[in-house]
Design a protein around this motif. Structure first.
Motif, PDB file in Angstrom:
ATOM      1  N   ASN A 160       0.837  -1.172   0.000  1.00  0.00           N
ATOM      2  CA  ASN A 160       0.000   0.000   0.000  1.00  0.00           C
ATOM      3  C   ASN A 160       0.875   1.225   0.000  1.00  0.00           C
ATOM      4  O   ASN A 160       1.326   1.676   1.031  1.00  0.00           O
ATOM      5  CB  ASN A 160      -0.807   0.017   1.300  1.00  0.00           C
ATOM      6  CG  ASN A 160      -2.230  -0.355   1.059  1.00  0.00           C
ATOM      7  OD1 ASN A 160      -2.896   0.290   0.261  1.00  0.00           O
ATOM      8  ND2 ASN A 160      -2.682  -1.380   1.739  1.00  0.00           N
ATOM      9  N   ASP A 206       0.036   2.913   9.457  1.00  0.00           N
ATOM     10  CA  ASP A 206      -1.100   2.556   8.614  1.00  0.00           C
ATOM     11  C   ASP A 206      -1.674   1.279   9.215  1.00  0.00           C
ATOM     12  O   ASP A 206      -0.928   0.335   9.516  1.00  0.00           O
ATOM     13  CB  ASP A 206      -0.582   2.333   7.180  1.00  0.00           C
ATOM     14  CG  ASP A 206      -1.608   1.714   6.234  1.00  0.00           C
ATOM     15  OD1 ASP A 206      -2.590   1.107   6.703  1.00  0.00           O
ATOM     16  OD2 ASP A 206      -1.407   1.819   5.016  1.00  0.00           O
ATOM     17  N   CYS A 219      -3.075  -1.460   8.361  1.00  0.00           N
ATOM     18  CA  CYS A 219      -2.811  -2.834   7.908  1.00  0.00           C
ATOM     19  C   CYS A 219      -1.462  -3.346   8.413  1.00  0.00           C
ATOM     20  O   CYS A 219      -1.291  -4.544   8.605  1.00  0.00           O
ATOM     21  CB  CYS A 219      -2.910  -2.955   6.389  1.00  0.00           C
ATOM     22  SG  CYS A 219      -1.655  -2.076   5.455  1.00  0.00           S
ATOM     23  N   TYR A 220      -0.511  -2.431   8.653  1.00  0.00           N
ATOM     24  CA  TYR A 220       0.807  -2.891   9.090  1.00  0.00           C
ATOM     25  C   TYR A 220       0.825  -3.310  10.553  1.00  0.00           C
ATOM     26  O   TYR A 220       1.757  -3.977  10.990  1.00  0.00           O
ATOM     27  CB  TYR A 220       1.871  -1.833   8.780  1.00  0.00           C
ATOM     28  CG  TYR A 220       1.972  -1.610   7.300  1.00  0.00           C
ATOM     29  CD1 TYR A 220       2.388  -2.648   6.468  1.00  0.00           C
ATOM     30  CD2 TYR A 220       1.586  -0.414   6.711  1.00  0.00           C
ATOM     31  CE1 TYR A 220       2.435  -2.485   5.092  1.00  0.00           C
ATOM     32  CE2 TYR A 220       1.630  -0.241   5.338  1.00  0.00           C
ATOM     33  CZ  TYR A 220       2.059  -1.283   4.534  1.00  0.00           C
ATOM     34  OH  TYR A 220       2.089  -1.117   3.184  1.00  0.00           O
ATOM     35  N   LYS A 228      -7.726   3.112   7.011  1.00  0.00           N
ATOM     36  CA  LYS A 228      -6.276   2.997   6.799  1.00  0.00           C
ATOM     37  C   LYS A 228      -5.513   3.969   7.706  1.00  0.00           C
ATOM     38  O   LYS A 228      -4.501   3.625   8.294  1.00  0.00           O
ATOM     39  CB  LYS A 228      -6.013   3.320   5.332  1.00  0.00           C
ATOM     40  CG  LYS A 228      -4.582   3.394   4.868  1.00  0.00           C
ATOM     41  CD  LYS A 228      -4.599   3.855   3.397  1.00  0.00           C
ATOM     42  CE  LYS A 228      -3.207   4.102   2.843  1.00  0.00           C
ATOM     43  NZ  LYS A 228      -2.458   2.845   2.647  1.00  0.00           N
ATOM     44  N   HIS A 244      -8.420  -3.186   5.424  1.00  0.00           N
ATOM     45  CA  HIS A 244      -7.896  -2.631   6.677  1.00  0.00           C
ATOM     46  C   HIS A 244      -8.736  -3.049   7.874  1.00  0.00           C
ATOM     47  O   HIS A 244      -8.206  -3.295   8.954  1.00  0.00           O
ATOM     48  CB  HIS A 244      -7.764  -1.105   6.574  1.00  0.00           C
ATOM     49  CG  HIS A 244      -6.638  -0.707   5.673  1.00  0.00           C
ATOM     50  ND1 HIS A 244      -6.801  -0.495   4.321  1.00  0.00           N
ATOM     51  CD2 HIS A 244      -5.315  -0.529   5.922  1.00  0.00           C
ATOM     52  CE1 HIS A 244      -5.621  -0.198   3.778  1.00  0.00           C
ATOM     53  NE2 HIS A 244      -4.710  -0.202   4.724  1.00  0.00           N
TER      54      HIS A 244
HETATM   55 ZN   LIG Z   1      -2.617  -0.199   4.533  1.00  0.00          ZN
END
Ligand SMILES: [Zn+2]
Lengths: 439, 314
Positions: free
Chosen positions: A308, A345, A347-348, A387, A397
């Motif tokens: 991303n 972010d 998702c990480y 996000k 996400h």
């Molecule tokens: Zn992300």
């Protein structure tokens, strides 16, 4: 930040909570109503979206209560309708020419099975309680074998058969997905044996080791920049191949086949440094280049949105030439980023957090600070997670935030297998599919 | 040409084609509210793909769909195949790609496609590097663009032989001058200097040169992780350990006078240098990181301490 767009409770100083009912409503909506037209750009990842919807609802404990057996049977039929005659699954129905149109050697390449479609289909079937008995196992194994390139990496698309054209490659994401598929479909009980039977493990391992960069993280392929999504994929592969040491403190008498202590120490250094207090808030529009806003939530791979890219940092945040000195009375809020010098972010929190958990080092990040980032900053008042703070939720996400919380033992969520990203119950089902040999 | 409102059903150019509708049952998963335009165009795409038609109108159809969904993976493969089958001019195709690349810079397929088109062009087109500079000006950390640029360096052998204008090193330096925290640019620097398979072409003093380069950049921003990581990476590549930069790191740290601590990364590196022979100082540095200078990673710094203790016990 305004109260309106966050579901977390920050003003009273109380610990944030995960509102199970609210998130369940978000996921039931994703499951049962049309996704907005904005998702058209993710049309070719339909099965990926399906998987994340189902696994999230399962982790919340809401799948069986919010669907009927008839609905689940329909979902299962839909997934099987994406199965490719030559092995593997398409990742969306859109390339299927239909029964009236014969597949020929000339047009076969335009209707391939995808490695992302295949893992996410198998995972989704297991979540729905299917026994996978209609999966074309042998064709799928042959198809996977054909996907591997001489350098050990995998392509992601081919239309079945041992000599079909393979498209895509040199990307650790496809290695990861191919290994998951082998682990499920092979008849050997242990993943490493199932994978070893199907593909060239030595070259695969070498490809991954060569993808570690000078800073200790792992890149999509050799020489690229280290990236938490790639690192997650790489470490999951090494885990399934039994190539990671099990001791927290590496002993001198390592299994020679395992990754070296140096590899591991450099990796842990890089992973722990993914946690950052550098956040940005999309509502501070003056610090943004407007053009950057739009692209960000789109999936950017066939079926697997890991990489991303984020907009360049606004200058105001670049004035980061100070260390963060915290006073002990103020709790830290810190999410995780995917690359060095990028802001956090959502998702990480999963990609990097899950990788540490797989390595047996889930506590090397500040889990409370990460939890505050997710629950106070990116959790959305309509359910789901964005996000960045202030960004509307999206499927990827939202699912990864839940999975991350589940890894860290969030009350109200089922426990999750960090590699397969399904609940441990579902993982147990995958381990017991009928063809697995009992030794 | 305006491709946004093509109605294939009403267009006599398409009268001979029977569209293939997408098949899916009532209760399928992740159903998307497709626009009518997208549903119709993809139905015609399936029809031309099924008959493997390679034609001018098929080219237009692929462009239409790419504009609505640039992540549609087979449409790109199909388009590349049309170009090759009809022997269309690949350089013209690159020009055509410019708009879509700038509109969807974060799309994965558009860069893979660019690579496949570039593979049929024998020499580097003169506009290519300025085009990439334009894309990187919008987002200097675009992962796909950097991956593509690496391929370009290898394919057309753009390895730097100097730091002069037009070289990769010159370009990277201009990006780092603009933003010294651009980790993608640091990574590209490492790639162009050390990523080549033939090691013998490297000048002998390359390590000294790069250590000096990193140290100069660190001095402009002592809290910049990218430059410290690069420095440590070069030291590892050189296989001589980090001892030689101890003095340099001490410019940003004093264990006696905490007010002189200016960089957590310097503390980290010193803890690494001291871990063997000066383990007490190493542990002190790690405690400073845990308690004050980088508490979000307190568990990690304590883990590092436990490694030192374990090595002592062994
Ligand atoms: Zn992300």
């Amino acid at each position: 930040m305004s109260q309106a767009s966050s579901a977390g409770d920050k003003t009273s100083g109380k610990a944030p909570t995960l509102n199970i009912a609210l998130h369940t409503r978000y996921w039931v909506r994703c499951l049962k109503t049309f996704l907005p037209t904005g998702y058209q750009e993710q049309d070719s990842s339909r099965l990926v979206l399906a998987f994340f919807i189902l696994t999230s609802l399962d982790l919340l404990g809401g799948l069986e209560t919010h669907t009927t057996p008839a609905e689940r049977a329909d979902y299962i039929s839909f997934i099987y309708s994406c199965q490719h005659p030559g092995g593997g699954f398409r990742s969306f129905p859109g390339t299927d020419f239909g029964l009236q149109h014969a597949t020929t050697p000339e047009n076969a390449r335009w209707d391939p099975a995808s490695v992302a479609g295949t893992y996410f289909a198998l995972g989704a079937l297991a979540i729905l309680g299917d026994d996978l008995s209609r999966v074309r196992r042998q064709e799928t194994l042959d198809w996977i074998r054909n996907l591997q390139h001489p350098d050990g990496s995998f392509g992601d698309l081919a239309a079945g058969g041992k000599n079909a054209t393979v498209d895509g490659g040199q990307d650790v994401r496809f290695c990861f997905l191919a290994v998951l598929v082998c682990a499920i479909v092979g008849e050997e009980q242990s993943a490493s044996e199932a994978v070893g039977k199907c593909v060239d493990v030595d070259r695969l391992k070498q490809f991954i080791l060569d993808s570690q960069t000078y800073d200790g993280g792992i890149a999509r392929k050799p020489n690229c920049e280290s990236h938490a999504g790639s690192t997650y994929c790489a470490i999951s592969v090494l885990k399934l191949l039994d190539l990671l040491p099990t001791d927290a403190i590496p002993s001198l008498a390592e299994n020679t086949n395992q990754v070296s202590p140096t590899f591991l120490q450099n990796l842990l250094h890089w992973l722990s440094h993914r946690q950052t207090t550098m956040l940005y808030d999309y509502r501070d529009t003056d610090i943004f280049d407007e053009e950057d806003d739009e692209e960000d939530h789109t999936s950017d791979t066939p079926g697997f949105a890991v990489i991303n890219a984020t907009p360049a940092l606004p200058p105001s945040l670049l004035a980061f030439e100070r260390m963060d000195l915290y006073s002990s009375d103020r709790p830290i809020t810190a999410g995780l980023n995917g690359r060095v010098n990028k802001p956090a972010d959502t998702c990480y929190s999963f990609w990097a957090g899950a990788t540490l958990a797989i390595l047996g080092h889930g506590n090397l990040i500040d889990r409370d600070a990460n939890r505050r980032y997710l629950l106070d900053k990116t959790q959305h008042r309509i359910g789901g997670f964005g996000k960045f703070p202030g960004v509307p939720p999206d499927i990827l996400h939202s699912a990864l935030a839940l999975a991350c919380l589940a890894i860290h033992g969030e009350p109200g969520l089922k426990s999750v297998d960090p590699v397969f990203c399904v609940s441990k119950e579902v993982k147990a089902r995958l381990d017991k599919v009928t063809w697995k040999r009992r030794d | 040409m305006n491709l946004t409102k093509i109605n294939y059903e009403a267009d006599e150019k398409w009268a001979d084609v029977v569209p293939i509708l997408q098949q899916e049952g009532e209760n399928s998963l992740a159903q998307i509210a497709y626009t009518d335009e997208y549903s119709q165009a993809t139905s015609y795409l399936r029809a031309v793909m099924a008959s493997n038609e390679k034609s001018e109108r098929a080219m237009e159809l692929t462009e239409h769909i790419i504009n609505m969904n640039p992540a549609h993976y087979t449409v790109w493969l199909y388009r590349a195949d049309i170009i090759k089958t009809l022997s269309l001019n690949p350089v013209k195709e690159l020009d055509k790609l410019e708009a879509i690349s700038l509109n969807h810079p974060k799309n994965f397929q558009v860069w893979g496609y660019r690579q496949s088109i570039m593979s049929i062009i024998p020499t580097l087109p003169p506009k290519e590097l300025s085009f990439l500079a334009k894309v990187l000006a919008k987002d200097a950390k675009n992962y796909h663009v950097w991956a593509y640029r690496q391929w370009l360096v290898e394919y057309f052998s753009l390895w730097p032989t100097s730091e002069g204008k037009g070289s990769e090193l010159f370009f990277i330096d201009s990006l780092l001058t603009n933003d010294v925290r651009n980790n993608s640019a640091w990574n590209h620097r490492y790639f162009v200097l050390f990523g080549r398979n033939v090691e013998s072409v490297m000048p002998l003093d390359i390590f000294t040169q790069e250590i000096n380069y990193a140290m100069a950049k660190i001095d402009t921003a002592p809290q910049n992780a990218s430059a410290w990581n690069y420095l440590k990476g070069i030291l590892r590549k050189q296989k001589k350990g980090a001892k030689e930069v101890e003095h340099f790191a001490l410019q940003y740290v004093s264990l006696e006078d905490e007010s002189k601590i200016r960089s957590s990364h310097a503390l980290d590196l010193l803890a690494e240098i001291w871990a063997g022979e000066a383990s007490d100082k190493a542990c002190q540095a790690l405690d400073l990181l845990s308690n004050k200078y980088d508490p979000v990673r307190a568990n990690y710094w304590q883990y590092r301490k436990s490694l030192i203790k374990a090595a002592q016990a062994a």
